[in-house]
Every structure is written in structure tokens, then in C-alpha cells.
Design an enzyme around this catalytic site. Structure first.
Site, PDB file in Angstrom:
ATOM      1  N   GLU A   1       3.905  10.571  -2.951  1.00  0.00           N
ATOM      2  CA  GLU A   1       4.251  10.049  -1.618  1.00  0.00           C
ATOM      3  C   GLU A   1       5.519   9.210  -1.692  1.00  0.00           C
ATOM      4  O   GLU A   1       6.303   9.176  -0.743  1.00  0.00           O
ATOM      5  CB  GLU A   1       3.064   9.258  -1.038  1.00  0.00           C
TER       6      GLU A   1
ATOM      7  N   ASN B   1      -6.382   4.480  -6.063  1.00  0.00           N
ATOM      8  CA  ASN B   1      -5.134   4.213  -5.349  1.00  0.00           C
ATOM      9  C   ASN B   1      -5.480   3.990  -3.873  1.00  0.00           C
ATOM     10  O   ASN B   1      -5.768   4.939  -3.159  1.00  0.00           O
ATOM     11  CB  ASN B   1      -4.203   5.425  -5.533  1.00  0.00           C
TER      12      ASN B   1
ATOM     13  N   GLU C   1      -0.972  15.156 -10.475  1.00  0.00           N
ATOM     14  CA  GLU C   1      -1.480  15.243  -9.109  1.00  0.00           C
ATOM     15  C   GLU C   1      -0.742  16.346  -8.365  1.00  0.00           C
ATOM     16  O   GLU C   1       0.368  16.118  -7.854  1.00  0.00           O
ATOM     17  CB  GLU C   1      -1.266  13.916  -8.370  1.00  0.00           C
TER      18      GLU C   1
ATOM     19  N   GLY D   1      -5.181  14.410  -0.694  1.00  0.00           N
ATOM     20  CA  GLY D   1      -5.651  14.128   0.670  1.00  0.00           C
ATOM     21  C   GLY D   1      -5.993  15.370   1.476  1.00  0.00           C
ATOM     22  O   GLY D   1      -6.192  15.297   2.683  1.00  0.00           O
TER      23      GLY D   1
ATOM     24  N   SER E   1      -7.777  14.822  -4.294  1.00  0.00           N
ATOM     25  CA  SER E   1      -9.096  15.121  -3.710  1.00  0.00           C
ATOM     26  C   SER E   1     -10.244  15.072  -4.722  1.00  0.00           C
ATOM     27  O   SER E   1     -11.182  15.863  -4.635  1.00  0.00           O
ATOM     28  CB  SER E   1      -9.083  16.469  -2.974  1.00  0.00           C
TER      29      SER E   1
ATOM     30  N   LYS F   1      -3.593   3.049  -1.518  1.00  0.00           N
ATOM     31  CA  LYS F   1      -2.476   3.352  -0.606  1.00  0.00           C
ATOM     32  C   LYS F   1      -2.346   2.234   0.427  1.00  0.00           C
ATOM     33  O   LYS F   1      -2.551   1.069   0.095  1.00  0.00           O
ATOM     34  CB  LYS F   1      -2.669   4.741   0.018  1.00  0.00           C
TER      35      LYS F   1
ATOM     36  N   HIS G   1       4.461   8.084  -7.633  1.00  0.00           N
ATOM     37  CA  HIS G   1       3.484   8.846  -6.839  1.00  0.00           C
ATOM     38  C   HIS G   1       4.236   9.818  -5.925  1.00  0.00           C
ATOM     39  O   HIS G   1       5.314   9.504  -5.428  1.00  0.00           O
ATOM     40  CB  HIS G   1       2.626   7.878  -6.017  1.00  0.00           C
TER      41      HIS G   1
HETATM   42  P1  PGA Z   1      -6.686  11.722  -2.768  1.00  0.00           P
HETATM   43  O1  PGA Z   1      -5.355  10.979  -3.272  1.00  0.00           O
HETATM   44  O2  PGA Z   1      -7.772  11.436  -3.774  1.00  0.00           O
HETATM   45  O3  PGA Z   1      -6.975  11.097  -1.425  1.00  0.00           O
HETATM   46  O4  PGA Z   1      -6.352  13.163  -2.664  1.00  0.00           O
HETATM   47  C1  PGA Z   1      -5.006  10.954  -4.629  1.00  0.00           C
HETATM   48  C2  PGA Z   1      -3.711  10.209  -4.825  1.00  0.00           C
HETATM   49  O5  PGA Z   1      -2.826  10.336  -3.974  1.00  0.00           O
HETATM   50  O6  PGA Z   1      -3.542   9.478  -5.821  1.00  0.00           O
END
Ligand code: PGA
Length: 264
Positions: free
Chosen positions: A100, A12, A169, A175, A214, A14, A98
Site C-alpha cells: 500500500e 498490521n 504478500e 484485503g 487474507s 493499517k 508494504h
Molecule cells: P489482509 O492484509 O490480511 O487484510 O489481506 C495483509 C496486509 O496488508 O499486510
């Protein structure tokens, strides 16, 4: 990992690499995936790079996902993109719900379910995301929250003949450098598979459940060793070919020797 499901490693991106640098990364990964015959690899560039990345990956096993889709098929929705448009741009997959988008764009369980349905209608494979916040985990509400989020779309994916993916997740792991431990992840993945299994055993066995939050080259192997972890949805570490490649190699290395499924 389990020998009946091919590992799926999805990146992803982003709001990163929306132009030429994204196309270059897609090109590197498209070459890399040819050395990983047992792993399915997907990247989710921003909208602006979808068509160019799809073109770059043409004829390779690297597939393209969008990061979002609108629930309607067309019409007066300024700034939105439909499933049919994503297919036209070369996508086969789409990330839906997601955290976010739930957090910053007000996506509710109902909206996520509509988007899962719209994706399937457009013949896109959804990667439907679920996850609890730190407050929900500390309040011992993890399974209750994940069950509510999965139940919102479970009938839709059960009614479809397309095998979808669900990404677990935990919001507190995205993140942050904090990951769920393999046993914490496995507990939630097994619960999700259990709810799917109460619909039909076929739904439980065909749905790939990815872990996200992460994931890095150095923790991927331990996560993938769990029976119900079928791959990963990777954010930060997917922006670098070497680290994303190392995560995919960790999956390839764990594929049970008996695994003989051919690439999808
Ligand atoms: P990350 O993000 O690996 O940077 O923690 C995962 C995601 O949001 O899909």
C-alpha cells in the site's frame, strides 16, 4: 514451519484503532500471547497509538511494530517519523515497503532499501514486504518481480547481525479474501530463501519469511504447514483478538515438538 526458526505472527492494523480501542486490543493480545510460548507476536498500530500500546504491553511478550519509518534520522521532514523516534515510542519492529505504501506513497525498491537500512541503523527489526500484482502473476513474472524487490535490500540485511523478516504478500491477495494456496506461497518462499542462501547459508536460515494476504484462522494452518512459511503478516484478521489469537494458535500447534528455542 521449520524447527530452526520461531514462528512470527504480526498484525498490521493499517489506519485502524489509533486510540483507546487499540490500547484495549493490545491489552487483550498481551494476555493471550502468554499461552503461546513458541510463537513471537507483534502488532503494528498506527503512529498515534504506538506509545500507549507499548506501555500496555510492557513486561509481556507482545512486541510493537510501526507501519512505516522515514529514511533520514532527523531534520526538516514535516510529518515524518524517524527510527530513533519509533524506538523511543517503544517499537522493536517496523514494517517497510508494504504494497500500500509502494502503491499510494510512491515507495520504490530504492526507497524501501533505504528504509530497511535506516531501520537497522536505529536497531529496529524490519519486516520488509515484497509482492507481485495480479498482472505480474498472470504475465508469469512473479519470481522475476519478487527477486528484483528482494535484491534491492539483500546486501543490507546480509551485512547486519539482526535477523530480519521478509513478508511475501501477493498484492492481489491483500484485503481481497483471496489467498495464495499453500503451494503457491511455498514456491515463492522457497525462491526467496534460495536467493538469501546464495549470499550465505546463515542469512537463509535466520531470516523469517512471512506470508501475508487474507490470512484467516481457517487458512492459517495449511499455509504454516509449508516448510518455508515462518509465520504471517495479518491485516484485517488482526483487528479482532479472537481471530488473531486463532491464527497464532495455529502456528503454535505446528511448532515441531523438537523446537526448544526460548523466547527472543
Ligand atoms: P489482509 O492484509 O490480511 O487484510 O489481506 C495483509 C496486509 O496488508 O499486510
Amino acid at each position: 514451519m521449520n524447527e530452526t526458526r520461531r514462528p512470527l505472527i504480526a498484525g498490521n492494523w493499517k489506519m485502524n484503532r489509533g486510540g483507546a480501542s487499540g490500547v484495549a486490543l493490545a491489552g487483550e493480545l498481551a494476555k493471550l500471547v502468554s499461552s503461546l510460548p513458541h510463537v513471537d507476536m507483534v502488532i503494528a498500530p498506527p503512529y498515534t497509538a504506538l506509545a500507549a500500546c507499548a506501555h500496555e504491553c510492557d513486561g509481556t511478550r507482545l512486541e510493537i511494530a510501526a507501519q512505516n519509518v522515514h529514511a533520514q534520522q532527523s531534520g526538516a521532514f514535516t510529518g515524518e517519523i524517524s527510527g530513533a523516534m519509533l524506538v523511543e515510542a517503544g517499537c522493536r519492529w517496523v514494517i517497510v515497503g508494504h504494497s500500500e505504501r509502494r502503491q499510494y506513497s510512491g515507495e520504490t525498491d530504492e526507497i524501501v532499501a533505504e528504509k530497511v537500512e535506516a531501520s537497522l541503523r536505529a536497531r529496529l527489526v524490519p519486516i520488509a514486504c515484497v509482492g507481485e500484482t495480479i498482472a505480474e502473476r498472470e504475465g508469469d513474472r512473479t519470481l522475476e518481480v519478487i527477486e528484483r524487490q528482494v535484491r534491492a535490500f539483500i546486501d543490507i540485511i546480509d551485512a547486519s547481525d539482526v535477523p530480519v523478516a521478509i513478508a511475501y504478500e501477493p498484492v492481489w491477495a491483500i484485503g481481497t479474501g483471496r489467498t495464495a494456496g499453500p503451494s503457491e506461497a511455498q514456491e515463492v518462499h522457497a525462491a526467496i530463501r534460495g536467493w538469501l542462501g546464495r549470499k550465505t547459508t546463515a542469512l537463509a536460515s535466520r531470516t523469517r519469511i512471512l506470508y501475508g494476504g487474507s490470512v484467516k484462522a481457517d487458512n492459517a494452518r495449511a499455509l504454516f504447514a509449508s516448510a518455508d512459511v515462518d509465520g504471517a503478516l495479518v491485516g484485517g484478521a488482526s483487528l479482532d483478538a479472537a481471530s488473531f489469537g486463532a491464527i497464532a494458535r495455529a502456528a503454535e500447534a505446528l511448532v515441531p515438538r523438537a523446537h526448544s528455542n526460548e523466547p527472543a
